[in-house]
Design a protein around this motif. Structure first.
Motif, PDB file in Angstrom:
ATOM      1  N   ILE A  17       6.780   7.330  -0.732  1.00  0.00           N
ATOM      2  CA  ILE A  17       7.315   5.970  -0.847  1.00  0.00           C
ATOM      3  C   ILE A  17       6.439   4.996  -0.068  1.00  0.00           C
ATOM      4  CG2 ILE A  17       9.268   4.497  -0.236  1.00  0.00           C
ATOM      5  CD1 ILE A  17      11.110   6.804  -0.845  1.00  0.00           C
ATOM      6  N   THR A  18       5.961   5.434   1.118  1.00  0.00           N
ATOM      7  CA  THR A  18       5.056   4.574   1.892  1.00  0.00           C
ATOM      8  C   THR A  18       3.778   4.296   1.116  1.00  0.00           C
ATOM      9  OG1 THR A  18       5.952   5.489   3.955  1.00  0.00           O
ATOM     10  CG2 THR A  18       3.817   4.357   4.064  1.00  0.00           C
ATOM     11  N   ALA A  19       3.216   5.357   0.498  1.00  0.00           N
ATOM     12  CA  ALA A  19       1.999   5.175  -0.303  1.00  0.00           C
ATOM     13  C   ALA A  19       2.272   4.246  -1.477  1.00  0.00           C
ATOM     14  CB  ALA A  19       1.497   6.530  -0.797  1.00  0.00           C
ATOM     15  N   ALA A  20       3.449   4.416  -2.128  1.00  0.00           N
ATOM     16  CA  ALA A  20       3.797   3.536  -3.239  1.00  0.00           C
ATOM     17  C   ALA A  20       3.952   2.091  -2.767  1.00  0.00           C
ATOM     18  CB  ALA A  20       5.099   4.018  -3.893  1.00  0.00           C
ATOM     19  N   SER A  21       4.524   1.908  -1.585  1.00  0.00           N
ATOM     20  CA  SER A  21       4.670   0.554  -1.033  1.00  0.00           C
ATOM     21  C   SER A  21       3.302  -0.071  -0.770  1.00  0.00           C
ATOM     22  CB  SER A  21       5.488   0.602   0.262  1.00  0.00           C
ATOM     23  OG  SER A  21       6.757   1.163   0.041  1.00  0.00           O
ATOM     24  N   ILE A  22       2.415   0.721  -0.151  1.00  0.00           N
ATOM     25  CA  ILE A  22       1.066   0.203   0.121  1.00  0.00           C
ATOM     26  C   ILE A  22       0.346  -0.116  -1.180  1.00  0.00           C
ATOM     27  CG2 ILE A  22      -1.196   0.815   1.077  1.00  0.00           C
ATOM     28  CD1 ILE A  22       0.286   2.501   3.161  1.00  0.00           C
ATOM     29  N   LEU A  23       0.487   0.785  -2.182  1.00  0.00           N
ATOM     30  CA  LEU A  23      -0.157   0.551  -3.477  1.00  0.00           C
ATOM     31  C   LEU A  23       0.414  -0.689  -4.142  1.00  0.00           C
ATOM     32  CD1 LEU A  23      -2.223   1.827  -5.404  1.00  0.00           C
ATOM     33  CD2 LEU A  23      -0.340   3.025  -6.508  1.00  0.00           C
ATOM     34  N   THR A  24       1.744  -0.870  -4.036  1.00  0.00           N
ATOM     35  CA  THR A  24       2.374  -2.050  -4.627  1.00  0.00           C
ATOM     36  C   THR A  24       1.864  -3.319  -3.978  1.00  0.00           C
ATOM     37  OG1 THR A  24       4.376  -0.806  -5.172  1.00  0.00           O
ATOM     38  CG2 THR A  24       4.583  -3.191  -5.040  1.00  0.00           C
ATOM     39  N   VAL A  25       1.800  -3.299  -2.644  1.00  0.00           N
ATOM     40  CA  VAL A  25       1.313  -4.492  -1.939  1.00  0.00           C
ATOM     41  C   VAL A  25      -0.147  -4.760  -2.295  1.00  0.00           C
ATOM     42  CG1 VAL A  25       0.799  -5.430   0.339  1.00  0.00           C
ATOM     43  CG2 VAL A  25       2.965  -4.274  -0.061  1.00  0.00           C
ATOM     44  N   THR A  26      -0.949  -3.662  -2.360  1.00  0.00           N
ATOM     45  CA  THR A  26      -2.378  -3.837  -2.643  1.00  0.00           C
ATOM     46  C   THR A  26      -2.611  -4.356  -4.053  1.00  0.00           C
ATOM     47  OG1 THR A  26      -2.901  -2.043  -1.108  1.00  0.00           O
ATOM     48  CG2 THR A  26      -4.592  -2.654  -2.703  1.00  0.00           C
ATOM     49  N   ARG A  27      -1.931  -3.716  -5.026  1.00  0.00           N
ATOM     50  CA  ARG A  27      -2.178  -4.080  -6.430  1.00  0.00           C
ATOM     51  C   ARG A  27      -1.418  -5.315  -6.869  1.00  0.00           C
ATOM     52  NH1 ARG A  27      -2.309   1.515 -10.021  1.00  0.00           N
ATOM     53  NH2 ARG A  27      -4.195   2.419  -9.071  1.00  0.00           N
ATOM     54  N   LEU A  53      12.723   3.872   1.989  1.00  0.00           N
ATOM     55  CA  LEU A  53      12.283   4.351   3.309  1.00  0.00           C
ATOM     56  C   LEU A  53      13.447   4.412   4.289  1.00  0.00           C
ATOM     57  CD1 LEU A  53       8.843   2.573   3.826  1.00  0.00           C
ATOM     58  CD2 LEU A  53       9.256   5.020   3.571  1.00  0.00           C
ATOM     59  N   ALA A  54      14.278   3.359   4.259  1.00  0.00           N
ATOM     60  CA  ALA A  54      15.428   3.344   5.165  1.00  0.00           C
ATOM     61  C   ALA A  54      16.373   4.510   4.866  1.00  0.00           C
ATOM     62  CB  ALA A  54      16.164   2.008   5.043  1.00  0.00           C
ATOM     63  N   LEU A  55      16.589   4.778   3.564  1.00  0.00           N
ATOM     64  CA  LEU A  55      17.464   5.897   3.198  1.00  0.00           C
ATOM     65  C   LEU A  55      16.853   7.226   3.632  1.00  0.00           C
ATOM     66  CD1 LEU A  55      18.631   4.768  -0.358  1.00  0.00           C
ATOM     67  CD2 LEU A  55      19.959   4.764   1.756  1.00  0.00           C
ATOM     68  N   ILE A  56      15.517   7.349   3.456  1.00  0.00           N
ATOM     69  CA  ILE A  56      14.860   8.589   3.874  1.00  0.00           C
ATOM     70  C   ILE A  56      14.981   8.769   5.380  1.00  0.00           C
ATOM     71  CG2 ILE A  56      12.644   9.741   4.052  1.00  0.00           C
ATOM     72  CD1 ILE A  56      13.844   9.828   1.282  1.00  0.00           C
ATOM     73  N   ILE A  57      14.756   7.686   6.124  1.00  0.00           N
ATOM     74  CA  ILE A  57      14.879   7.762   7.583  1.00  0.00           C
ATOM     75  C   ILE A  57      16.306   8.126   7.979  1.00  0.00           C
ATOM     76  CG2 ILE A  57      14.793   6.406   9.710  1.00  0.00           C
ATOM     77  CD1 ILE A  57      12.471   4.853   8.436  1.00  0.00           C
ATOM     78  N   ALA A  58      17.282   7.493   7.295  1.00  0.00           N
ATOM     79  CA  ALA A  58      18.682   7.817   7.576  1.00  0.00           C
ATOM     80  C   ALA A  58      18.978   9.278   7.238  1.00  0.00           C
ATOM     81  CB  ALA A  58      19.603   6.889   6.789  1.00  0.00           C
ATOM     82  N   ALA A  59      18.419   9.748   6.104  1.00  0.00           N
ATOM     83  CA  ALA A  59      18.627  11.143   5.721  1.00  0.00           C
ATOM     84  C   ALA A  59      17.991  12.088   6.740  1.00  0.00           C
ATOM     85  CB  ALA A  59      18.051  11.394   4.331  1.00  0.00           C
ATOM     86  N   LEU A  60      16.763  11.729   7.185  1.00  0.00           N
ATOM     87  CA  LEU A  60      16.108  12.550   8.215  1.00  0.00           C
ATOM     88  C   LEU A  60      16.950  12.596   9.493  1.00  0.00           C
ATOM     89  CD1 LEU A  60      12.362  11.516   7.844  1.00  0.00           C
ATOM     90  CD2 LEU A  60      13.306  13.811   7.539  1.00  0.00           C
ATOM     91  N   MET A  63       9.996  -7.268 -12.884  1.00  0.00           N
ATOM     92  CA  MET A  63      10.593  -7.041 -11.564  1.00  0.00           C
ATOM     93  C   MET A  63       9.753  -7.764 -10.511  1.00  0.00           C
ATOM     94  SD  MET A  63      11.511  -3.398  -9.814  1.00  0.00           S
ATOM     95  CE  MET A  63      12.605  -3.279  -8.400  1.00  0.00           C
ATOM     96  N   SER A  64      10.387  -8.553  -9.697  1.00  0.00           N
ATOM     97  CA  SER A  64       9.654  -9.355  -8.720  1.00  0.00           C
ATOM     98  C   SER A  64       9.109  -8.461  -7.603  1.00  0.00           C
ATOM     99  CB  SER A  64      10.564 -10.421  -8.108  1.00  0.00           C
ATOM    100  OG  SER A  64      11.581  -9.827  -7.338  1.00  0.00           O
ATOM    101  N   ILE A  65       8.079  -9.005  -6.919  1.00  0.00           N
ATOM    102  CA  ILE A  65       7.494  -8.270  -5.791  1.00  0.00           C
ATOM    103  C   ILE A  65       8.540  -8.061  -4.711  1.00  0.00           C
ATOM    104  CG2 ILE A  65       5.750  -8.422  -3.972  1.00  0.00           C
ATOM    105  CD1 ILE A  65       4.010  -9.935  -5.929  1.00  0.00           C
ATOM    106  N   ARG A  66       9.365  -9.070  -4.509  1.00  0.00           N
ATOM    107  CA  ARG A  66      10.423  -8.939  -3.498  1.00  0.00           C
ATOM    108  C   ARG A  66      11.339  -7.773  -3.831  1.00  0.00           C
ATOM    109  NH1 ARG A  66      14.884 -13.618  -1.918  1.00  0.00           N
ATOM    110  NH2 ARG A  66      16.019 -12.371  -0.378  1.00  0.00           N
ATOM    111  N   SER A  67      11.695  -7.652  -5.121  1.00  0.00           N
ATOM    112  CA  SER A  67      12.570  -6.550  -5.526  1.00  0.00           C
ATOM    113  C   SER A  67      11.873  -5.208  -5.341  1.00  0.00           C
ATOM    114  CB  SER A  67      12.990  -6.728  -6.988  1.00  0.00           C
ATOM    115  OG  SER A  67      13.690  -7.941  -7.161  1.00  0.00           O
ATOM    116  N   LYS A  68      10.556  -5.166  -5.718  1.00  0.00           N
ATOM    117  CA  LYS A  68       9.817  -3.915  -5.556  1.00  0.00           C
ATOM    118  C   LYS A  68       9.745  -3.511  -4.089  1.00  0.00           C
ATOM    119  CE  LYS A  68       6.928  -4.746  -9.629  1.00  0.00           C
ATOM    120  NZ  LYS A  68       5.563  -5.071 -10.113  1.00  0.00           N
ATOM    121  N   LEU A  69       9.404  -4.474  -3.240  1.00  0.00           N
ATOM    122  CA  LEU A  69       9.314  -4.169  -1.809  1.00  0.00           C
ATOM    123  C   LEU A  69      10.678  -3.809  -1.239  1.00  0.00           C
ATOM    124  CD1 LEU A  69       6.811  -6.913  -0.598  1.00  0.00           C
ATOM    125  CD2 LEU A  69       6.368  -4.496  -1.020  1.00  0.00           C
TER     126      LEU A  69
END
Length: 361
Positions: free
Chosen positions: A196-206, A14-21, A1-7
């Motif tokens: 999800i934010t933590a997972a995004s940061i971890l994905t970008v970092t790793r 995040l967008a869905l969570i924000i929309a749900a909120l 899975m590409s980084i673009r797809s992961k991000l």
């Protein structure tokens, strides 16, 4: 899975969570507003109308009757109060009946309305007594039918008010429960958004920052070690893997180029060494004529030119030596002739000396 797809997945989450909120917040506000509107329109306002009805019966009718009977107010004033109170309670009862009434409330309202009809007949009789100014009839009415007809209405109105309060309490509890549920949902969504934010940061970092740093170190190592360093993340199936494979291809190209340079240098050195050995052996005809690496073509030309110049110099020296040898031979021959002539002259001188000696004797 590409980084673009992961991000993209992370950002979409995040967008869905924000929309749900936003949706939960909007639903919660809408539910709270609906509950408040219900309490205000169907409970508070009707309760006010019921209170006015109860007060009109208690004050405008019962109290006015007692004050007229006791002489505190005149009959005309009492009649006006009863008339205005009757009009007011009918108006507010009509407003109450225009609200949403169902279930037990509808049953109680029907009961109260039936009792009000009986009470209205009694109030009409009271109005007639006051209009006539008949004190005896008023005294008899107050002692008899007044409370018998109005108390049941007051009791029914009281039950309706109590029911309004109970329904309002139930509505408030339901609104509170819905608000608590919405709050819990929003907390859960915020926790999920944080995850999800933590997972995004971890994905970008790793998957991005870390590999890019390691690739940067590898590229510096390649520059220092002439292509012997190993490139990491070659098997990673994403953009970082593509970069790593491109770097590895570049590394292999550098290695191949260095090997080609080394091979060309070795070939040139070997050919030049052979030619120099032949030249050292005195072979002035040796030339580098075979295939020679293009990078060393000037060296081949310089060597061949040097050999040509050396040959020309040696030929000039050889010619000079021959000429010197010829001159030396001629000088030797002349010396021989001169020696012979000297010997001849010496002999002649000896003969001359002997002759002169004889003459002298």
């Amino acid at each position: 899975m590409s980084i673009r797809s992961k991000l993209t997945v992370c950002l979409t989450g995040l967008a869905l969570i924000i929309a749900a909120l936003a949706g939960v917040s909007f639903f919660s506000m809408r539910s709270s507003k609906a509950a408040l509107d219900t309490m205000l329109t169907d409970r508070v306002v009707p309760m006010r109308d019921l209170k006015v009805v109860a007060d009109d019966y208690a004050v405008a009718i019962v109290d006015a009757s007692h004050k007229a009977r006791n002489g505190n107010i005149g009959f005309a004033d009492a009649a006006t109060r009863v008339r205005n109170g009757s009009a007011s309670l009918r108006q507010h009862w009509t407003q109450y009946r225009a609200t949403r009434i169902e279930g037990d409330e509808a049953t109680l309202a029907a009961t109260a309305e039936q009792r009000m009809k009986v009470a209205d007949a009694a109030v009409a009789r009271l109005q007639s007594i006051l209009d006539r100014g008949d004190r005896d009839a008023l005294d008899a009415f107050v002692k008899g039918p007044l409370y018998a007809t109005i108390d049941p209405v007051s009791d029914a109105i009281g039950q309706l008010v109590a029911l309004q309060i109970k329904i309002a309490e139930d509505t408030g509890k339901e609104a509170s429960a819905q608000a608590a549920f919405d709050r819990n949902v929003m907390i859960a969504l915020m926790i999920l958004a944080a995850a999800i934010t933590a997972a995004s940061i971890l994905t970008v970092t790793r998957q991005v920052v870390g590999p890019i740093r390691r690739l940067a170190v590898t590229i510096r190592d390649l520059a220092r070690s002439s292509g012997t360093a190993e490139v990491p993340h070659l098997g990673q199936q994403d953009e970082i893997g593509d970069i790593a494979r491109a770097v590895d291809t570049f590394r292999q190209s550098v290695i191949d180029a260095e090997r080609e340079k080394a091979r060309a240098a070795g070939e040139a050195t070997e050919t030049l060494a052979g030619s120099l050995a032949a030249l050292a052996a005195g072979d002035l005809t040796c030339r580098i004529t075979g295939d020679f690496p293009p990078a060393y073509a000037k060296l081949r030309g310089d060597f061949n030119n040097a050999v040509d110049e050396l040959g020309a110099t040696i030929r000039a020296v050889s010619t000079s030596v021959t000429q010197i040898k010829t001159g030396a031979g001629e000088v030797s021959q002349a010396s021989d002739h001169l020696s012979q002539r000297t010997e001849q002259q010496a002999a002649s001188l000896e003969e001359s000396s002997a002759a002169m000696t004889e003459i002298a004797d």
